[in-house]
Design a protein around this motif. Structure first.
Motif, PDB file in Angstrom:
ATOM      1  N   ASP A  89       0.903  -0.914  -0.049  1.00 59.13           N
ATOM      2  CA  ASP A  89      -0.145   0.199  -0.183  1.00 59.13           C
ATOM      3  C   ASP A  89       0.834   1.269   0.408  1.00 59.13           C
ATOM      4  OD1 ASP A  89      -2.397  -1.533   0.029  1.00 59.13           O
ATOM      5  OD2 ASP A  89      -2.753  -1.188   1.788  1.00 59.13           O
ATOM      6  N   ILE A  90       1.825   1.209   0.602  1.00 61.06           N
ATOM      7  CA  ILE A  90       2.701   2.384   0.742  1.00 61.06           C
ATOM      8  C   ILE A  90       4.027   2.880  -0.442  1.00 61.06           C
ATOM      9  CG2 ILE A  90       4.855   3.327   1.782  1.00 61.06           C
ATOM     10  CD1 ILE A  90       3.913   1.006   4.075  1.00 61.06           C
ATOM     11  N   ARG A  91       4.150   1.427  -1.098  1.00 61.23           N
ATOM     12  CA  ARG A  91       4.294   1.179  -2.510  1.00 61.23           C
ATOM     13  C   ARG A  91       3.396   2.361  -3.336  1.00 61.23           C
ATOM     14  NH1 ARG A  91       9.349  -0.707  -3.160  1.00 61.23           N
ATOM     15  NH2 ARG A  91      10.169  -2.394  -1.886  1.00 61.23           N
ATOM     16  N   ALA A  92       2.081   2.135  -3.478  1.00 61.40           N
ATOM     17  CA  ALA A  92       1.288   2.505  -4.574  1.00 61.40           C
ATOM     18  C   ALA A  92       1.126   3.566  -4.401  1.00 61.40           C
ATOM     19  CB  ALA A  92      -0.130   1.680  -4.266  1.00 61.40           C
ATOM     20  N   ALA A  93       0.986   4.175  -2.555  1.00 62.86           N
ATOM     21  CA  ALA A  93       0.972   5.877  -2.482  1.00 62.86           C
ATOM     22  C   ALA A  93       1.856   6.473  -2.564  1.00 62.86           C
ATOM     23  CB  ALA A  93       1.023   5.875  -0.571  1.00 62.86           C
ATOM     24  N   MET A  94       3.637   5.763  -3.214  1.00 65.49           N
ATOM     25  CA  MET A  94       4.315   6.278  -3.623  1.00 65.49           C
ATOM     26  C   MET A  94       4.270   6.872  -5.270  1.00 65.49           C
ATOM     27  SD  MET A  94       7.457   4.111  -0.880  1.00 65.49           S
ATOM     28  CE  MET A  94       8.702   5.111  -1.765  1.00 65.49           C
ATOM     29  N   SER A  95       3.869   5.236  -5.712  1.00 70.37           N
ATOM     30  CA  SER A  95       3.969   5.850  -7.291  1.00 70.37           C
ATOM     31  C   SER A  95       2.848   6.878  -7.713  1.00 70.37           C
ATOM     32  CB  SER A  95       3.051   3.806  -7.636  1.00 70.37           C
ATOM     33  OG  SER A  95       1.881   4.039  -7.409  1.00 70.37           O
ATOM     34  N   ALA A  96       1.545   7.397  -6.535  1.00 68.83           N
ATOM     35  CA  ALA A  96       1.118   8.388  -6.826  1.00 68.83           C
ATOM     36  C   ALA A  96       2.249   9.406  -6.054  1.00 68.83           C
ATOM     37  CB  ALA A  96      -0.377   7.749  -6.370  1.00 68.83           C
ATOM     38  N   GLY A  97       2.805   9.429  -5.553  1.00 70.91           N
ATOM     39  CA  GLY A  97       3.440  11.263  -5.932  1.00 70.91           C
ATOM     40  C   GLY A  97       3.665  11.245  -3.893  1.00 70.91           C
ATOM     41  N   ILE A 136      12.828  -2.622   4.793  1.00 74.53           N
ATOM     42  CA  ILE A 136      12.500  -2.796   2.802  1.00 74.53           C
ATOM     43  C   ILE A 136      12.561  -1.493   2.158  1.00 74.53           C
ATOM     44  CG2 ILE A 136      10.532  -3.244   1.807  1.00 74.53           C
ATOM     45  CD1 ILE A 136       9.253  -5.463   4.290  1.00 74.53           C
ATOM     46  N   LEU A 137      11.999  -0.252   3.049  1.00 70.30           N
ATOM     47  CA  LEU A 137      12.061   0.864   1.332  1.00 70.30           C
ATOM     48  C   LEU A 137      13.281   1.764   2.197  1.00 70.30           C
ATOM     49  CD1 LEU A 137       8.360   1.236   2.188  1.00 70.30           C
ATOM     50  CD2 LEU A 137       9.721   0.620   0.190  1.00 70.30           C
ATOM     51  N   GLY A 138      13.212   1.626   3.360  1.00 66.02           N
ATOM     52  CA  GLY A 138      14.792   2.584   3.709  1.00 66.02           C
ATOM     53  C   GLY A 138      14.278   3.922   3.438  1.00 66.02           C
ATOM     54  N   ASN A 139      14.908   4.696   2.473  1.00 71.52           N
ATOM     55  CA  ASN A 139      14.541   6.058   2.668  1.00 71.52           C
ATOM     56  C   ASN A 139      14.718   6.204   1.099  1.00 71.52           C
ATOM     57  OD1 ASN A 139      16.401   7.180   5.200  1.00 71.52           O
ATOM     58  ND2 ASN A 139      18.030   7.138   4.165  1.00 71.52           N
ATOM     59  N   GLU A 140      13.374   4.919   0.688  1.00 80.97           N
ATOM     60  CA  GLU A 140      12.763   5.600  -0.866  1.00 80.97           C
ATOM     61  C   GLU A 140      11.492   6.255  -0.245  1.00 80.97           C
ATOM     62  OE1 GLU A 140      11.438   2.462  -3.328  1.00 80.97           O
ATOM     63  OE2 GLU A 140      13.213   1.558  -2.048  1.00 80.97           O
ATOM     64  N   ALA A 141      11.043   6.324   1.056  1.00 84.41           N
ATOM     65  CA  ALA A 141       9.975   6.939   1.487  1.00 84.41           C
ATOM     66  C   ALA A 141      10.413   8.364   2.659  1.00 84.41           C
ATOM     67  CB  ALA A 141       9.090   6.294   2.455  1.00 84.41           C
ATOM     68  N   GLU A 142       9.883   9.266   3.434  1.00 90.55           N
ATOM     69  CA  GLU A 142      10.302   9.763   5.129  1.00 90.55           C
ATOM     70  C   GLU A 142       9.481   9.888   5.723  1.00 90.55           C
ATOM     71  OE1 GLU A 142      10.403  14.501   5.708  1.00 90.55           O
ATOM     72  OE2 GLU A 142      10.331  13.788   4.115  1.00 90.55           O
ATOM     73  N   TRP A 143       9.918   9.474   7.044  1.00 91.89           N
ATOM     74  CA  TRP A 143       9.209   8.832   7.831  1.00 91.89           C
ATOM     75  C   TRP A 143       9.314   9.436   9.514  1.00 91.89           C
ATOM     76  CZ3 TRP A 143       7.162   3.913   6.170  1.00 91.89           C
ATOM     77  CH2 TRP A 143       7.924   3.881   5.125  1.00 91.89           C
ATOM     78  N   HIS A 144       7.787   9.364   9.812  1.00 91.92           N
ATOM     79  CA  HIS A 144       7.806  10.495  10.703  1.00 91.92           C
ATOM     80  C   HIS A 144       7.468   9.799  11.601  1.00 91.92           C
ATOM     81  CE1 HIS A 144       7.044  14.417   8.707  1.00 91.92           C
ATOM     82  NE2 HIS A 144       8.646  14.053   8.247  1.00 91.92           N
ATOM     83  N   MET A 145       7.404   9.445  12.739  1.00 91.63           N
ATOM     84  CA  MET A 145       6.761   8.955  14.573  1.00 91.63           C
ATOM     85  C   MET A 145       5.876  10.011  14.873  1.00 91.63           C
ATOM     86  SD  MET A 145       7.195   6.435  16.009  1.00 91.63           S
ATOM     87  CE  MET A 145       6.171   5.672  17.891  1.00 91.63           C
ATOM     88  N   ILE A 146       4.693   8.964  14.582  1.00 96.13           N
ATOM     89  CA  ILE A 146       3.672  10.685  15.168  1.00 96.13           C
ATOM     90  C   ILE A 146       2.708   9.367  16.159  1.00 96.13           C
ATOM     91  CG2 ILE A 146       3.410  11.473  12.122  1.00 96.13           C
ATOM     92  CD1 ILE A 146       0.887   8.941  12.557  1.00 96.13           C
ATOM     93  N   GLY A 147       3.230   8.400  16.705  1.00 94.04           N
ATOM     94  CA  GLY A 147       2.303   7.840  18.063  1.00 94.04           C
ATOM     95  C   GLY A 147       3.554   8.224  19.092  1.00 94.04           C
ATOM     96  N   HIS A 148       2.830   7.579  20.449  1.00 91.58           N
ATOM     97  CA  HIS A 148       3.189   7.613  21.381  1.00 91.58           C
ATOM     98  C   HIS A 148       4.806   6.575  22.088  1.00 91.58           C
ATOM     99  CE1 HIS A 148       3.801   7.979  26.061  1.00 91.58           C
ATOM    100  NE2 HIS A 148       4.151   7.151  25.744  1.00 91.58           N
ATOM    101  N   LEU A 149       5.673   7.295  22.162  1.00 86.50           N
ATOM    102  CA  LEU A 149       6.880   6.757  21.895  1.00 86.50           C
ATOM    103  C   LEU A 149       7.560   6.448  23.343  1.00 86.50           C
ATOM    104  CD1 LEU A 149       9.333   6.409  20.199  1.00 86.50           C
ATOM    105  CD2 LEU A 149      10.174   8.363  20.166  1.00 86.50           C
TER     106      LEU A 149
END
Length: 246
Positions: free
Chosen positions: A54-62, A80-93
């Motif tokens: 699903d993430i790859r599908a979203a990435m292919s959409a920009g 799996i994806l590394g820095n192909e995507a930008e990651w944010h931690m949004i949950g309780h840490l």
């Protein structure tokens, strides 16, 4: 909690693309109504409990920015994806898990205490980096939510801003769940006031440019009230199956 397999609503790549287009159009219209530039608003696609496909599908959409709630999922998906995507931690840490994501995320939305900020400082220093964070504000005063109170936020920003490897980039809130997004307008407006005050304070180490508020059910109202980042998951990827959460 396995990102490779998630039941619930399974969407096709085309449906995910269409959902993203819809979110972008709604953000654009909300900005037009309030005289804002749509470029001021960033969409953070919340991919928790959703598969890499699903993430790859979203990435292919920009879409390049993804928010995750669970440390384990960030680790698995980053592998799996590394820095192909930008990651944010949004949950309780939790403090003892900071070390597992410090080198993988570009922003932590959910700094809700000074001890957590101090742990982020410790781990960021080990990696020789400055970690951008948002202060989580429990703007509605809900007992079930994490975060600083509105009254604590200014002093928290001032104190955390002194940490050399932590940079306060703004504020985040999770507004109350509601069937009527309009009921959250007052909370978004109040957080915007805090955000504006923080910009006026000019504390060292505090560079407030990000106001992260608004999710699938209320992001349009949040944008109308000044949000610069909306966190949308179900609206993009469909409903989740929480029985898959460990």
């Amino acid at each position: 909690m396995t990102p490779e397999k998630t039941e619930g609503v399974e969407l096709t790549p085309e449906e995910i693309r269409e959902n993203l287009d819809c979110i972008e159009e709604n953000v654009k219209r909300a900005c037009q109504r309030t005289g804002r530039d749509p470029q001021e608003v960033t969409i953070c696609a919340v991919s928790k409990l959703k598969p890499v496909e699903d993430i790859r599908a979203a990435m292919s959409a920009g879409q390049k920015l993804f928010g995750e709630n669970y440390v384990q999922e960030i680790q698995q998906k980053y592998e799996i994806l590394g820095n192909e995507a930008e990651w944010h931690m949004i949950g309780h840490l939790q403090r003892n898990k900071v070390k597992y994501i410090i080198d993988k995320v570009t922003l932590i939305h959910s700094v809700d205490s000074l001890p957590l900020a101090e742990q982020i400082e410790k781990e960021a220093a080990k990696h020789g980096k400055v970690m951008d964070v948002l202060l989580e504000v429990n703007i509605a005063g809900e007992e079930s939510k994490w975060g600083f109170t509105a009254e604590e936020t200014e002093e928290a920003a001032k104190t955390i801003g002194t940490l050399p490897h932590v940079r306060v980039r703004g504020l985040m809130t999770s507004a109350p769940y509601t069937e009527d997004a309009e009921t959250n307008r007052v909370h978004f407006r109040n957080l915007r006031r805090l955000f504006d005050q923080l910009k006026n304070d000019s504390f060292p180490g505090v560079e407030p440019e990000i106001l992260s508020m608004g999710m699938t059910g209320d992001y349009v109202v949040a944008v109308e009230e000044g949000s610069t980042m909306v966190r949308v998951g179900t609206g993009i990827f469909g409903a989740r199956d929480y029985s898959k959460k460990n």
